[in-house]
Design an enzyme around this catalytic site. Sequence first.
Site, mmCIF file in Angstrom:
data_model
loop_
_atom_site.group_PDB
_atom_site.id
_atom_site.type_symbol
_atom_site.label_atom_id
_atom_site.label_comp_id
_atom_site.label_asym_id
_atom_site.label_seq_id
_atom_site.Cartn_x
_atom_site.Cartn_y
_atom_site.Cartn_z
ATOM 1 N N LYS A 1 0.950 -1.189 0.010
ATOM 2 C CA LYS A 1 0.044 -0.059 -0.118
ATOM 3 C C LYS A 1 1.006 1.149 -0.180
ATOM 4 C CE LYS A 1 -2.614 -0.706 3.639
ATOM 5 N NZ LYS A 1 -1.689 -2.078 3.991
ATOM 6 N N THR B 1 3.859 1.576 -1.147
ATOM 7 C CA THR B 1 4.548 1.858 -2.523
ATOM 8 C C THR B 1 3.466 2.249 -3.483
ATOM 9 O OG1 THR B 1 4.243 -0.435 -3.104
ATOM 10 C CG2 THR B 1 6.073 -0.060 -2.121
ATOM 11 N N ARG C 1 1.977 7.327 7.626
ATOM 12 C CA ARG C 1 2.393 7.414 9.050
ATOM 13 C C ARG C 1 3.776 7.094 9.216
ATOM 14 N NH1 ARG C 1 -0.869 2.316 10.152
ATOM 15 N NH2 ARG C 1 -0.652 2.070 7.959
ATOM 16 N N LYS D 1 8.746 -7.064 10.129
ATOM 17 C CA LYS D 1 8.223 -6.434 8.959
ATOM 18 C C LYS D 1 9.125 -5.404 8.095
ATOM 19 C CE LYS D 1 3.946 -3.753 7.587
ATOM 20 N NZ LYS D 1 4.416 -2.403 6.913
ATOM 21 N N ALA E 1 -3.092 0.063 12.608
ATOM 22 C CA ALA E 1 -4.636 -0.462 12.263
ATOM 23 C C ALA E 1 -5.382 -1.582 12.967
ATOM 24 C CB ALA E 1 -4.745 -0.639 10.646
ATOM 25 N N PHE F 1 -3.408 -1.814 6.772
ATOM 26 C CA PHE F 1 -3.898 -3.337 6.434
ATOM 27 C C PHE F 1 -4.967 -3.225 5.517
ATOM 28 C CE2 PHE F 1 -1.790 -3.610 10.952
ATOM 29 C CZ PHE F 1 -0.555 -4.256 10.473
ATOM 30 N N PHE G 1 4.206 -8.130 -9.375
ATOM 31 C CA PHE G 1 5.698 -8.569 -8.883
ATOM 32 C C PHE G 1 6.036 -9.248 -10.127
ATOM 33 C CE2 PHE G 1 4.026 -7.787 -4.914
ATOM 34 C CZ PHE G 1 4.953 -7.465 -3.998
ATOM 35 N N TRP H 1 6.933 -0.130 -8.632
ATOM 36 C CA TRP H 1 8.050 -0.662 -7.784
ATOM 37 C C TRP H 1 9.596 -0.707 -8.869
ATOM 38 C CZ3 TRP H 1 11.196 -5.228 -8.187
ATOM 39 C CH2 TRP H 1 12.147 -5.443 -7.019
#
Length: 916
Positions: free
Chosen positions: A367, A369, A391, A402, A621, A652, A740, A769
């Site tokens: 999210k 990216t 955030r 993470k 979240a 999330f 991807f 990306w």
Amino acid sequence: MLKQPDLMQFQLNFYPAYSSITCTKQTLTAGLLRTHPLHALCIHSFIICTDHFLNPDIKMINHSNMLIFFFFFFGLNVMQICLPHQCREEEVIEEILRLNEDSRVHGIFLHLPQSFLSKSVRNAIKPQKDVDGVSDLNVGRVVLGDQRHGFASPVAGAVLEMLARHDAPLVGKMAVLLGLEGPLKVTLQFLLQNNGMMVQTRQWSSKHLQKQILDSDVVVFLETGHKGLPPTWLRPGVAVINLSSALMEAESSAGVGPLSAVLRMQHVVRSSRRWIQEQQYQPWRLRPLKLQPLSPVPSDIEISRAQTPKPISQLAQEIGLLPEELEAYGNTKAKVHLSLLNRLQHQPNGKYVLVAGITPTPLGEGKSTVTIGLVQALSAHLKLNSFACLRQPSQGPTFGVKGGAAGGGYAQVIPMEEFNLHLTGDIHAITAANNLVAAAIDARILHEATQSDRALYSRLVPSVNGVRCFSPIQMARLQRLGINKSDPSDLTPEEIRAFVRLDLDPEKVTWQRVVDTNDRFLRKITVGQANTEKGHARQTQFDIAVASEIMAILALTDGLGDMRARLGRMVVGSSRNGQPITADDLGVTGALAVLMKDAIKPTLMQTLEGTPVFVHAGPFANIAHGNSSVLADKLALKLVGEEGYVVTEAGFGADIGMEKFFNIKCRTSGLTPDVVVLVATVRALKMHGGGPNVTAGVPLPKEYINENLQLVADGCSNLKKQIQITHLFGVPVIVALNVFKTDTQAEIDMVCRIAEASGASAAVQCHHWSRGGWGSVELAHAVKKVASQKNHFQFLYNLQDSIVEKIRSIAQKVYGADDIELSPEAQAKIDYYNQQGFSALPICMAKTHLSLSHMPEKKGVPTGFILPIRDIRASIGAGFIYPLVGTMSTMPGLPTRPCFYDIDLDPVTEEIKGLF
């Protein structure tokens, strides 16, 4: 030849003529109102002088007093700052610097002896307030012939104005400047030369001075101990101007002095007009940074370091921020002052875009990216103003499993290591404030248990220098108790007891300590075991810092006053008779506001392509409301302009972050989004379709590398459900498929086709990306199209519904549960909150992010389950009720192999390694 007037007649007659044309009060006021409504502005100017220039025996108006007279006559405010004659240069500069920072001041004039007018003093004045044109920058502008942004000396301007009123042209004439020094000499010399005159500068001691003056057409001189020019030195036709009345103590109100005072006044008005124009919304002049994507794509930190960010002051200027609205933290990040909201309060908001996602895998679906790639596409490629609002990452996930949250690949916030670590210290401020409350709670319990009412009272309201008085926060507590007394000696013993005893029940303290680290062994602790605590031990726990109610307040507040009020309303526990105890009761609110006064300002950073980003707040979240701050969004919506875009991210899946965004954040802010961008990945859909579990740092199973259309088709059930959740709120949705390298075209086409068939307004593949903003141009076009359409936003529930009904609405309509099940503890809490009047607050569910249900292993769209509510808390300051679903914990734990194994520092280059 210039016509030769009598010199005295020239001095006496010129100013009235000028006044009749330009300087009547009515004429000047009318001119100002035509250019800008300055009648509504208080224009200030300051004269800095020494007592050397204030002689009460002088009967006529001297220069500074004459300037004050003119300013008041024309409705301007002027203040004369008189410094001692023996003051030091540093004192003069200190006064100048103070006035520089006062936005109400639009002009500074130094009426000082020449010995005070050093280069340091002159250049201390901000050029835009230097109405006397003495700073090097303003003099340099005159030399270059460009005075659009500066001021030339009003004395020099008065000379030029007087000469211009002669019938004869100035071109080709010879002028002698006699006895002039410093900025005035340079300014006047170049002004005359720019008007075609030949100029010679001379001193009174110069050789052949008489011949040079006899050969001149204009003589401008300053008396320095001399009585003036002998009449025999002046040939017929020469114009002679004496500057002494303008620059020195003199008993004349005629000549250059009054005229220069009027021009100086005009400079103040022009300065104020420029200031007003600067206060208006400024079109962006954004200059994107170029990207040169490599294949294969390097690591995130390598990409980040390969790009040189713009100085943050440059970015701020490009997007219309004023210098005084910026508080730099180094060269690449800065706090932005909330005064911007007042300055642009009448500016229409831009479009509001929310980025949410399907139920994620442990690897995350991108999210951040997508958010960054989208704003890079909008700003750098479609040339539309856009802002990302993100955030701040918590240290817990960064060093846990993470990793950071700066985006990835060629869609990142830079510098990524600064973004992912301490940034500007907001989380540290929250930790300090939260733990100050915790310390205050236990200290108060101890002191109340070990002291009498009278002893407590004497310590809470001590005598200082023989005087006892209540602090403002103590007065507020007295008013809440219904005690309308202000003298400490007037309270009765009963009133003293009510005032000093909070009577906090240790078993009902709900406030926890926090730390910004994943530390599972702090989930349950015992405090107060030292002998000094006299046996007052109790069980408590630590939460992760971003779960603090103070973090939620930071994310939801709309200003300092509101934040302080919310901090004061925070309920920390209950008294033994069941009354809620707040931070105001503890007396700690003011101290909390002090700790948070800088954290409330959003941090400005930039993407890899030089587009602006606000980083502010960081609630998770799954255990909080999971959105960046209301203030960052509001500031960004004003800055982008009516045709711009603000892209903000909810944490999330849409069932968690987006639901809280709508039901909590939108209620608080009054803002509603124009479109939702729902992020999906093929690998996540395969997991929801029955694929094997994945673990961060472990190679992906073959199902996620090889094409498998059946898994994709089955997993799209989760995508359909998240689209349906979005439609519950009446907002159009665009599916952004984060591609991807292992995804096949058939898989990509299948997802887009199913998404559009399920009600998405558009479904596009994104390659940000690997390509940066260029890889999200198709998404940007879709957002531009859909955001312009009217939507029908609505909340999921009414605040007047009962707490139970609001929880049930979320469980059934969003998660798909059959019903909810309340534990006895949760039911007791609901009864208590209803009794205390907290029932009309929105709901912030604490639930696993890995499933629509409370069971992390249940992928896809679970059905037929009952949602268990283990406990319920109330964040009264933040403004929501906080149910804990299932086994949800507010303190994460570290895995067997945390991220910190790979993080290190090069002691030579100081470069950080291993962040991702």
